[in-house]
Enzyme design. Structure first.
Site, PDB file in Angstrom:
ATOM      1  N   MET A  56       1.007  -1.266   0.206  1.00 41.77           N
ATOM      2  CA  MET A  56      -0.064  -0.134   0.090  1.00 41.77           C
ATOM      3  C   MET A  56       0.959   1.310   0.001  1.00 41.77           C
ATOM      4  SD  MET A  56      -3.130  -0.784   2.599  1.00 41.77           S
ATOM      5  CE  MET A  56      -2.237  -1.896   3.681  1.00 41.77           C
ATOM      6  N   GLU A  80       4.546  -0.065  -3.319  1.00 44.78           N
ATOM      7  CA  GLU A  80       5.025  -0.004  -4.477  1.00 44.78           C
ATOM      8  C   GLU A  80       6.070   1.142  -4.682  1.00 44.78           C
ATOM      9  OE1 GLU A  80       3.056   1.789  -7.917  1.00 44.78           O
ATOM     10  OE2 GLU A  80       3.582   0.203  -9.119  1.00 44.78           O
ATOM     11  N   CYS A 153      -1.973  -2.103 -10.782  1.00 47.86           N
ATOM     12  CA  CYS A 153      -2.450  -0.573 -10.198  1.00 47.86           C
ATOM     13  C   CYS A 153      -2.910   0.064 -11.505  1.00 47.86           C
ATOM     14  CB  CYS A 153      -1.249   0.079  -9.692  1.00 47.86           C
ATOM     15  SG  CYS A 153      -1.547   1.873  -9.312  1.00 47.86           S
ATOM     16  N   GLY A 252      -8.329  -8.747  -1.784  1.00 47.03           N
ATOM     17  CA  GLY A 252      -9.684  -7.879  -2.279  1.00 47.03           C
ATOM     18  C   GLY A 252     -10.891  -8.130  -1.485  1.00 47.03           C
TER      19      GLY A 252
HETATM   20  C1  LIG Z   1      -3.874   3.324   0.427  1.00 49.98           C
HETATM   21  C2  LIG Z   1      -3.809   2.051  -0.468  1.00 49.98           C
HETATM   22  C3  LIG Z   1      -2.698   2.027  -1.222  1.00 49.98           C
HETATM   23  C4  LIG Z   1      -2.341   0.979  -2.054  1.00 49.98           C
HETATM   24  N1  LIG Z   1      -1.231   0.817  -2.767  1.00 49.98           N
HETATM   25  C5  LIG Z   1      -0.772  -0.235  -3.466  1.00 49.98           C
HETATM   26  C6  LIG Z   1       0.366  -0.434  -3.958  1.00 49.98           C
HETATM   27  O1  LIG Z   1       1.301   0.250  -3.571  1.00 49.98           O
HETATM   28  N2  LIG Z   1       0.880  -1.789  -4.833  1.00 49.98           N
HETATM   29  C7  LIG Z   1      -0.219  -2.373  -5.224  1.00 49.98           C
HETATM   30  O2  LIG Z   1      -0.219  -3.647  -5.585  1.00 49.98           O
HETATM   31  N3  LIG Z   1      -1.458  -2.385  -4.801  1.00 49.98           N
HETATM   32  C8  LIG Z   1      -1.947  -1.165  -3.758  1.00 49.98           C
HETATM   33  N4  LIG Z   1      -3.217  -1.122  -3.145  1.00 49.98           N
HETATM   34  C9  LIG Z   1      -4.412  -2.051  -3.685  1.00 49.98           C
HETATM   35  C10 LIG Z   1      -4.433  -3.160  -2.398  1.00 49.98           C
HETATM   36  O3  LIG Z   1      -3.104  -3.671  -2.278  1.00 49.98           O
HETATM   37  C11 LIG Z   1      -5.508  -4.033  -2.748  1.00 49.98           C
HETATM   38  O4  LIG Z   1      -4.978  -4.684  -3.997  1.00 49.98           O
HETATM   39  C12 LIG Z   1      -6.703  -3.659  -2.684  1.00 49.98           C
HETATM   40  O5  LIG Z   1      -6.791  -2.517  -1.721  1.00 49.98           O
HETATM   41  C13 LIG Z   1      -7.627  -4.579  -2.490  1.00 49.98           C
HETATM   42  O6  LIG Z   1      -7.517  -5.205  -1.354  1.00 49.98           O
HETATM   43  P1  LIG Z   1      -8.183  -5.074   0.168  1.00 49.98           P
HETATM   44  O7  LIG Z   1      -9.750  -5.372  -0.010  1.00 49.98           O
HETATM   45  O8  LIG Z   1      -7.610  -5.934   1.128  1.00 49.98           O
HETATM   46  O9  LIG Z   1      -8.351  -3.678   0.360  1.00 49.98           O
HETATM   47  C14 LIG Z   1      -3.412  -0.112  -2.587  1.00 49.98           C
HETATM   48  C15 LIG Z   1      -4.581   0.314  -1.894  1.00 49.98           C
HETATM   49  C16 LIG Z   1      -4.715   1.142  -0.847  1.00 49.98           C
HETATM   50  C17 LIG Z   1      -5.895   1.463  -0.057  1.00 49.98           C
END
Ligand SMILES: Cc1cc2nc3c(=O)[nH]c(=O)nc-3n(C[C@H](O)[C@H](O)[C@H](O)COP(=O)(O)O)c2cc1C
Length: 528
Positions: A56, A80, A153, A252
């Site tokens: 994140m 990332e 992303c 997700g």
């Molecule tokens: C604040 C934030 C930052 C994120 N940054 C990244 C990232 O740097 N790299 C990535 O692959 N996904 C990133 N994501 C997506 C999450 O890794 C994840 O795929 C998405 O939030 C769904 O998962 P969840 O339902 O558990 O939130 C980010 C999500 C959030 C909320």
């Protein structure tokens, strides 16, 4: 400062360091790698039955990763980081914080890690170029447990450079990046994807990815145009899991599934996956990884702040993460105070941790000055070809706008030497500066480090002037020839004022000789 509480902070810091050297063996599988004909055992990450902190941006920095591990996460992904930024970084061991820092040319720490997470942190990068990805992977490989490539992303800043979800429509590039990484490094390689519009295409892409030799594939069960509040497609993750034998990490589930610890397993089962990766639920409360249940937000925030202070996390990042935890409480008095905080100290005060901040920073500063002193002594031994003195430049000892650097420049001109060359370094430990000036092929520097590059250069100039027995322009030095020279020029200027404009231009050029520029360039005293 109360000595009792200083003791407690000291104990906490010691525990931190002790925990830092503990390797969580339960999380490690051992893998054999062949290096130059020798078989070596290195710990390799296993991606089966794991609870994972998702990558994140802004959230997944060191304090959050350590806190997630404390609460029970098995693997933590960093935010990332873009390959172009990372390749410019240099690796610096930070002895005061006991971290390894990857520092950009502008001295900003882009990635900070420590021994505690060495065997469970996965470095996620954004890349659209196999060779650059490999260069970054090699740079960080020895300090992390695995390398991941973000292929999910959907944001424009990522896709417009061909990175993130843009890769999903270029399977050849995916294959090239992943196989280059798998062949080029010893650590496990993973990737994180989103699902494609059709199940068939998704499965064929995942099978192609599996063939590259990746250690796991994280699947965010949404299509690239779907937003975080849309339902997650568990059935698609399940179909993928059934189609391949490489571990699939389900992601997700924060919105629909994961409200407490037991939901993590329910999500894993629904997705038929090997492991689960959690983003938002962990960002809101990282104790989601705690088998015994969630901790109060207050407790979690205090623990987060402790790591943020201990590891000198940038206050804007700390504030961002705390705001994500506070969520709907942002309008409370505490929330408003947090919003207004402009430093780590102010953030600590909002949460009644002012004394923790003072005590921790005092301990770290004392450690920094001790290290800096030792470093100084080591350097004294090393650079034997440099003439050194313990001097500092004190502006109050000089007439306005007169400096030792000007005197040195003037002397070099008269003696027909090339102009002095200043080389300045900044010490990462305490961010102080030291400058070495070269005059007539001899180097000079002060043994005292300064707060700015300008002060360090002036100190180096003083060492040179004193060694050569030359005047340095101090107020008590008696006849000050530079001041007299300037007076003469001013008189000339006034006398010529009534003459043609050409004269005026020439006189002002002369004055520029002795005026130090506002720029911090070492050549600021060079006549233009
Ligand atoms: C604040 C934030 C930052 C994120 N940054 C990244 C990232 O740097 N790299 C990535 O692959 N996904 C990133 N994501 C997506 C999450 O890794 C994840 O795929 C998405 O939030 C769904 O998962 P969840 O339902 O558990 O939130 C980010 C999500 C959030 C909320």
């Amino acid at each position: 400062m109360r000595s009792g509480s200083r003791c407690r902070v000291g104990v906490w810091l010691q525990q931190c360091s002790a925990r830092a050297s503990e390797v969580p063996l339960a999380r490690i599988c051992w893998a054999e790698h062949t290096t130059k004909g020798m078989t070596v055992n290195t710990p390799a990450l296993c991606f089966r039955s794991k609870k994972i902190l998702a990558p994140m941006v802004r959230v997944g920095t060191l304090p959050m990763r350590l806190l997630a591990l404390d609460f029970g996460a098995d693997i933590v992904y960093c935010e990332e980081l873009i390959d172009i930024k990372m390749v410019q970084c240099k690796r610096v061991v930070n002895e005061v914080l006991e971290t390894v820092d990857f520092v950009a040319p502008n001295e900003r720490v882009v990635f900070r890690t420590c021994v505690r997470e060495k065997d469970c942190v996965v470095f996620q990068m954004g890349s659209a170029d196999a060779e650059r990805a490999l260069a970054v992977a090699k740079l960080v490989e020895n300090d992390v447990a695995g390398i991941d490539v973000n292929m999910g992303c959907p944001k424009e800043y990522s896709t417009k450079g061909g990175m993130g979800a843009a890769l999903l429509s270029d399977p050849d590039k995916i294959e090239c990046i992943l196989s280059t990484l798998v062949k080029g490094i010893c650590k496990p390689v993973t990737c994180k994807i989103r699902i494609l519009p059709s199940l068939e295409d998704t499965i064929s892409l995942v099978k192609r990815i599996e063939k590259t030799g990746v250690a796991a594939i994280a699947v965010h069960g949404r299509k690239k145009e779907e937003r975080p509040q849309h339902p997650v497609h568990c059935e698609v993750i399940k179909a993928i899991s059934e189609a391949v034998s490489v571990p699939v990490i389900a992601n997700g589930g924060s919105h629909d599934f994961i409200k407490e610890y037991t939901d993590i397993e329910a999500f894993q089962q629904a997705a038929g996956a090997s492991s689960v990766m959690i983003a938002r639920a962990a960002m809101w409360n990282p104790s989601i990884f705690r088998r015994e249940g969630l901790c109060s937000l207050k407790e979690v925030m205090q623990e987060y702040i402790k790591y943020a202070v201990r590891y000198d996390n940038h206050y804007t990042n700390t504030k961002y993460c705390l705001c994500q935890m506070l969520r709907e409480q942002l309008e409370t008095t505490e929330g408003k105070k947090l919003h207004a905080a402009q430093s780590t100290q102010e953030i600590c005060e909002v949460f009644e941790m002012g004394s923790f901040y003072e005590e921790t920073t005092a301990i770290l500063e004392a450690k920094a000055s001790l290290k800096a002193k030792t470093q100084d002594e080591d350097e004294q031994m090393e650079d034997t070809d440099v003439i050194k003195m313990a001097v500092r430049f004190d502006k109050r000892e000089y007439p306005p706008q007169i400096t030792p650097k000007m005197y040195l420049l003037e002397w070099c001109r008269k003696a027909k030497h090339p102009q002095p060359v200043y080389e300045t370094v900044q010490r990462p430990l305490d961010k102080l500066f030291c400058s070495v000036v070269t005059v007539a092929e001899q180097k000079y520097r002060s043994t005292l480090w300064d707060k700015s590059k300008k002060l360090a250069e002036q100190a180096a100039a003083i060492v040179c002037l004193r060694t050569l027995g030359l005047p340095e322009g101090k107020l008590n030095e008696g006849e000050n020839h530079l001041i007299n020279k300037r007076k003469r020029e001013n008189e000339e200027f006034l006398n010529n004022k009534e003459h043609e404009d050409d004269h005026l231009v020439e006189a002002s050029h002369k004055r520029a000789h002795f005026t130090e520029g506002a720029s911090d360039s070492s050549s600021s005293e060079v006549p233009r």
